[in-house]
Design an enzyme around this catalytic site. Structure first.
Site, mmCIF file in Angstrom:
data_model
loop_
_atom_site.group_PDB
_atom_site.id
_atom_site.type_symbol
_atom_site.label_atom_id
_atom_site.label_comp_id
_atom_site.label_asym_id
_atom_site.label_seq_id
_atom_site.Cartn_x
_atom_site.Cartn_y
_atom_site.Cartn_z
ATOM 1 N NE ARG A 1 0.305 -1.090 -6.881
ATOM 2 C CZ ARG A 1 1.142 -1.049 -6.207
ATOM 3 N NH1 ARG A 1 0.766 -0.416 -4.882
ATOM 4 N NH2 ARG A 1 0.782 -2.773 -6.222
ATOM 5 C CG ASP B 1 3.502 2.860 -0.123
ATOM 6 O OD1 ASP B 1 4.377 2.469 1.405
ATOM 7 O OD2 ASP B 1 3.249 1.528 -0.976
ATOM 8 C CE LYS C 1 3.971 -3.621 -9.204
ATOM 9 N NZ LYS C 1 3.047 -4.567 -9.552
ATOM 10 C CG ASP D 1 0.849 -1.539 8.195
ATOM 11 O OD1 ASP D 1 -0.047 -1.200 9.256
ATOM 12 O OD2 ASP D 1 0.512 -2.559 8.195
ATOM 13 C CE LYS E 1 -2.384 1.423 7.457
ATOM 14 N NZ LYS E 1 -3.392 -0.119 6.988
HETATM 15 P P1 IMP Z 1 4.709 -3.041 6.854
HETATM 16 O O1 IMP Z 1 6.128 -3.969 6.428
HETATM 17 O O2 IMP Z 1 4.616 -3.613 7.699
HETATM 18 O O3 IMP Z 1 5.719 -1.393 6.896
HETATM 19 O O4 IMP Z 1 4.268 -2.759 5.866
HETATM 20 C C1 IMP Z 1 4.090 -1.790 4.722
HETATM 21 C C2 IMP Z 1 3.991 -1.695 3.237
HETATM 22 O O5 IMP Z 1 2.837 -2.250 3.441
HETATM 23 C C3 IMP Z 1 3.680 -0.678 2.961
HETATM 24 O O6 IMP Z 1 4.736 -0.518 1.646
HETATM 25 C C4 IMP Z 1 2.563 -0.726 1.925
HETATM 26 O O7 IMP Z 1 2.580 -1.186 0.160
HETATM 27 C C5 IMP Z 1 1.924 -2.576 2.736
HETATM 28 N N1 IMP Z 1 0.660 -2.135 3.348
HETATM 29 C C6 IMP Z 1 0.789 -1.088 4.767
HETATM 30 N N2 IMP Z 1 -0.628 -0.833 4.781
HETATM 31 C C7 IMP Z 1 -1.304 -0.257 3.797
HETATM 32 C C8 IMP Z 1 -2.477 -0.242 3.724
HETATM 33 O O8 IMP Z 1 -3.267 0.277 4.765
HETATM 34 N N3 IMP Z 1 -3.118 0.250 1.957
HETATM 35 C C9 IMP Z 1 -2.064 -0.780 0.979
HETATM 36 N N4 IMP Z 1 -1.369 -0.364 1.530
HETATM 37 C C10 IMP Z 1 -0.456 -0.498 3.009
HETATM 38 MG MG MG Z 2 5.819 0.611 0.412
#
Ligand code: IMP
Ligand code: MG
Length: 174
Positions: free
Chosen positions: A163, A98, A41, A101, A129
């Protein structure tokens, strides 16, 4: 414990940057139609603001994947909760995220969508990040690189809340 939100990026800063990125996208996709794929979302607020500022023809689709529960760290598991409605054949796809990470969600998504025959796939993210990256992914458009802090607002949630904030903030506990 009382929660309060510290502003990291104001509404003006975010909107200004989105305008710049939209201009860049409009130039890069000149003469084409860009097919925005919103990752729900969290990506929805960013995608709307971005789409409004893109000047080439735009189509849109939505998908929902989950890699996080109520926790603030990655489980490493990516599940498709809602798939796209339309095929991607010959489309110039721009995935709208969005935040990146660990990179796990995105790398999984890119591999999956590549198999559906798009003309091209690029990635646009509101936030990145870089310090947190576990899986290497190529990001074409990044609005802001931020430090390793858990952020909320502009689509991003903490346990499904915040959000709707029109800026990016950090939840702090007293
Ligand atoms: P990844 O697979 O670890 O890159 O995570 C991606 C998803 O984790 C993003 O699309 C967010 O939904 C969630 N996420 C990662 N870091 C944050 C944060 O600092 N705040 C809120 N959601 C996060
Ligand atoms: Mg996401």
């Amino acid at each position: 414990m009382a929660e309060h939100v510290r502003i990291m990026l104001s509404e003006e800063e975010v909107n200004q940057k989105i305008q710049q990125i939209a201009k860049q996208i409009s130039e890069d996709y000149a003469g084409k139609q860009v097919h925005l794929v919103c990752v729900l979302k969290g990506g929805v607020f960013f995608m709307c603001e971005l789409a409004k500022r893109i000047t080439v023809p735009v189509s849109m689709d939505f998908m929902c994947v989950s890699s996080y529960g109520s926790e603030t760290k990655s489980s490493g598991v990516v599940k498709i909760v809602k798939d796209l409605d339309e095929p991607l054949d010959n489309k110039d796809v721009l995935i709208v995220e969005d935040i990146i990470d660990s990179g796990r969600t995105l790398s999984y998504l890119i591999e999956m969508l590549k198999k559906r025959g798009p003309e091209s796939i690029r990635v646009c993210t509101l936030l990145d990040k870089p310090e947190r990256r576990v899986v290497d992914v190529n990001v074409d458009y990044t609005c802001f690189e931020i430090p390793d802090e858990f952020v909320i607002g502009y689509g991003l949630d903490y346990d499904q809340r915040y959000r709707n904030l029109p800026y990016i903030g950090v939840v702090e506990f007293d």
